[in-house]
Design a protein around this motif. Structure first.
Motif, short mmCIF file in Angstrom:
data_model
loop_
_atom_site.label_atom_id
_atom_site.label_comp_id
_atom_site.label_asym_id
_atom_site.label_seq_id
_atom_site.Cartn_x
_atom_site.Cartn_y
_atom_site.Cartn_z
N LEU A 125 0.83 -1.20 0.00
CA LEU A 125 0.00 0.00 0.00
C LEU A 125 0.86 1.25 0.00
O LEU A 125 2.02 1.23 0.42
N ASP A 126 0.28 2.33 -0.50
CA ASP A 126 0.96 3.62 -0.44
C ASP A 126 0.95 4.14 0.99
O ASP A 126 0.14 3.70 1.82
N PRO A 127 1.80 5.11 1.30
CA PRO A 127 1.83 5.66 2.67
C PRO A 127 0.50 6.30 3.05
O PRO A 127 -0.11 7.01 2.26
N SER A 128 0.05 5.99 4.25
CA SER A 128 -1.16 6.61 4.79
C SER A 128 -1.18 6.38 6.30
O SER A 128 -0.99 5.26 6.77
N ARG A 129 -1.43 7.44 7.03
CA ARG A 129 -1.39 7.38 8.50
C ARG A 129 -2.45 6.41 9.03
O ARG A 129 -3.61 6.46 8.64
N PRO A 130 -2.06 5.52 9.97
CA PRO A 130 -3.04 4.63 10.59
C PRO A 130 -3.92 5.37 11.59
O PRO A 130 -3.44 6.28 12.29
N GLU A 131 -5.20 4.98 11.64
CA GLU A 131 -6.14 5.69 12.52
C GLU A 131 -6.76 4.79 13.58
O GLU A 131 -7.08 5.26 14.67
N ARG A 132 -6.96 3.52 13.26
CA ARG A 132 -7.63 2.65 14.24
C ARG A 132 -7.12 1.21 14.11
O ARG A 132 -6.82 0.74 13.01
N LEU A 133 -7.04 0.55 15.26
CA LEU A 133 -6.55 -0.83 15.35
C LEU A 133 -7.66 -1.74 15.85
O LEU A 133 -8.29 -1.46 16.86
N GLU A 134 -7.85 -2.84 15.12
CA GLU A 134 -8.86 -3.84 15.53
C GLU A 134 -8.19 -5.21 15.59
O GLU A 134 -7.56 -5.65 14.62
N ILE A 135 -8.32 -5.88 16.75
CA ILE A 135 -7.83 -7.26 16.90
C ILE A 135 -8.97 -8.07 17.48
O ILE A 135 -9.12 -8.20 18.71
N PRO A 136 -9.82 -8.65 16.63
CA PRO A 136 -11.03 -9.33 17.12
C PRO A 136 -10.78 -10.45 18.12
O PRO A 136 -11.55 -10.62 19.08
N SER A 137 -9.71 -11.23 17.94
CA SER A 137 -9.51 -12.41 18.78
C SER A 137 -9.24 -12.07 20.24
O SER A 137 -9.45 -12.90 21.13
N ILE A 138 -8.75 -10.85 20.53
CA ILE A 138 -8.52 -10.47 21.93
C ILE A 138 -9.33 -9.22 22.30
O ILE A 138 -9.10 -8.61 23.35
N GLY A 139 -10.30 -8.86 21.47
CA GLY A 139 -11.23 -7.79 21.81
C GLY A 139 -10.64 -6.40 21.83
O GLY A 139 -11.10 -5.54 22.59
N VAL A 140 -9.62 -6.12 20.99
CA VAL A 140 -9.03 -4.79 20.94
C VAL A 140 -9.69 -3.97 19.84
O VAL A 140 -9.80 -4.42 18.69
N SER A 141 -10.13 -2.78 20.18
CA SER A 141 -10.64 -1.81 19.23
C SER A 141 -10.23 -0.45 19.77
O SER A 141 -10.81 0.05 20.74
N ALA A 142 -9.18 0.13 19.17
CA ALA A 142 -8.58 1.31 19.78
C ALA A 142 -8.13 2.31 18.72
O ALA A 142 -7.68 1.91 17.64
N PRO A 143 -8.24 3.61 19.03
CA PRO A 143 -7.68 4.62 18.13
C PRO A 143 -6.15 4.57 18.19
O PRO A 143 -5.57 4.07 19.16
N ILE A 144 -5.54 5.11 17.13
CA ILE A 144 -4.08 5.11 17.05
C ILE A 144 -3.59 6.56 17.01
O ILE A 144 -4.04 7.36 16.19
N LEU A 145 -2.66 6.88 17.90
CA LEU A 145 -2.03 8.19 17.88
C LEU A 145 -0.57 8.03 17.43
O LEU A 145 -0.07 6.91 17.33
N GLU A 146 0.10 9.12 17.17
CA GLU A 146 1.49 9.08 16.73
C GLU A 146 2.43 9.23 17.92
O GLU A 146 2.17 10.02 18.82
N VAL A 147 3.51 8.42 17.90
CA VAL A 147 4.56 8.55 18.91
C VAL A 147 5.91 8.64 18.20
O VAL A 147 6.05 8.18 17.07
N GLY A 148 6.88 9.24 18.89
CA GLY A 148 8.22 9.37 18.32
C GLY A 148 9.23 8.65 19.18
O GLY A 148 8.97 7.56 19.69
N LEU A 149 10.38 9.29 19.37
CA LEU A 149 11.43 8.72 20.19
C LEU A 149 11.42 9.34 21.58
O LEU A 149 11.18 10.55 21.74
#
Length: 267
Positions: free
Chosen positions: A113-137
């Motif tokens: 895929l081309d570059p595009s900022r991630p916004e949300r993470l879903e992991i159905p098997s462990i019930g994760v549904s969370a927004p994604i923010l940016e972090v650095g060093l």
């Protein structure tokens, strides 16, 4: 015996009487055996030559890599790895250079895929549904994590690829806080084959499949494997785990999920 003429033929006169050879007693060293007289014709001991297999024709549009090319390629990768290890020993690893990626991406035999900022993470098997923010060093040069007041959000490391690009996109999160479990509390329960979905800013959904879930001592993290593999689009999910050491040290280990991009579709 004589012939009828009373003369002995020369062929008979030249014959030597039969000799009886007595074996030497045990322990006596005898001289070397006389050399075997040469025999005309083909030797009975023949080593067959290996059959020459047909040389494979190079694929159209590609040049066949000869031995020199293969050796040069191996030396190139060994040199890059040694340089990386040297920098790591001196500076604690330059994550920026590790995430830079190859000069030329490998062939696309899988979704990319081309570059595009991630916004949300879903992991159905462990019930994760969370927004994604940016972090650095962080100040010590390691990858930072979301602030504790946002411990139920995941953090994408903005110094690396976005999920779906070539290379390892890194998303980190807390396992827990003093008040209870956090977004990646059950990360270690993931199994190979589980799916992870990342919604992206461009409206696409990157689908990853878990390859493995592994624990590493924080002092023995395989940096090149985690951050430096650009052979295809990958995802790394990371949190803390293992023994609780307390204080500023926190947990002893890192829990890392290794996953590969397998599909993409509209979110």
């Amino acid at each position: 015996m004589t012939s009828e003429t009373g003369r002995v033929p020369k062929s008979v006169q030249n014959k030597r009487p039969a000799q009886v050879i007595v074996a030497p007693p045990p322990g006596v060293v005898t001289g070397p055996l006389p050399p075997t007289p040469p025999v005309q014709g083909r030797s009975p001991f023949r080593v067959p030559r290996p059959r020459r297999s047909a040389t494979p024709r190079p694929l159209r549009g590609r040049r066949a890599a000869g031995p020199i090319g293969v050796i040069a390629l191996v030396l190139l990768f060994v040199g890059l790895f040694v340089v990386g290890m040297g920098l790591g020993a001196a500076t604690g690893f330059d994550l920026g250079s590790l995430f830079r990626g190859p000069d030329e991406p490998p062939p696309r035999t899988f979704p990319v895929l081309d570059p595009s900022r991630p916004e949300r993470l879903e992991i159905p098997s462990i019930g994760v549904s969370a927004p994604i923010l940016e972090v650095g060093l962080a100040n010590d040069g390691s990858v930072d994590v979301p602030p504790l007041k946002r411990h139920n959000e995941a953090g994408w490391f903005d110094g690396g690829p976005t999920p779906g690009q070539f290379g390892p996109a890194l998303i980190v999160g807390h396992a827990d806080t003093r008040t209870g479990p956090s977004v990646f509390h059950d990360l270690g329960k993931l199994k190979p084959g589980d799916e992870i979905e990342v919604s992206r800013e461009d409206g696409s959904l990157a689908v990853f499949e878990v390859n493995s879930v592994e624990n590493f001592d924080k002092d023995k993290l395989p940096v090149q494997r985690v951050y430096g593999d650009y052979t295809r689009p990958y995802l790394r999910l990371m949190t803390c785990g293992g023994e609780w050491l307390g204080g500023r040290e926190g947990y002893a280990d890192n829990v890392i999920v290794f996953a590969s991009l397998v599909d993409s579709r509209d979110a």
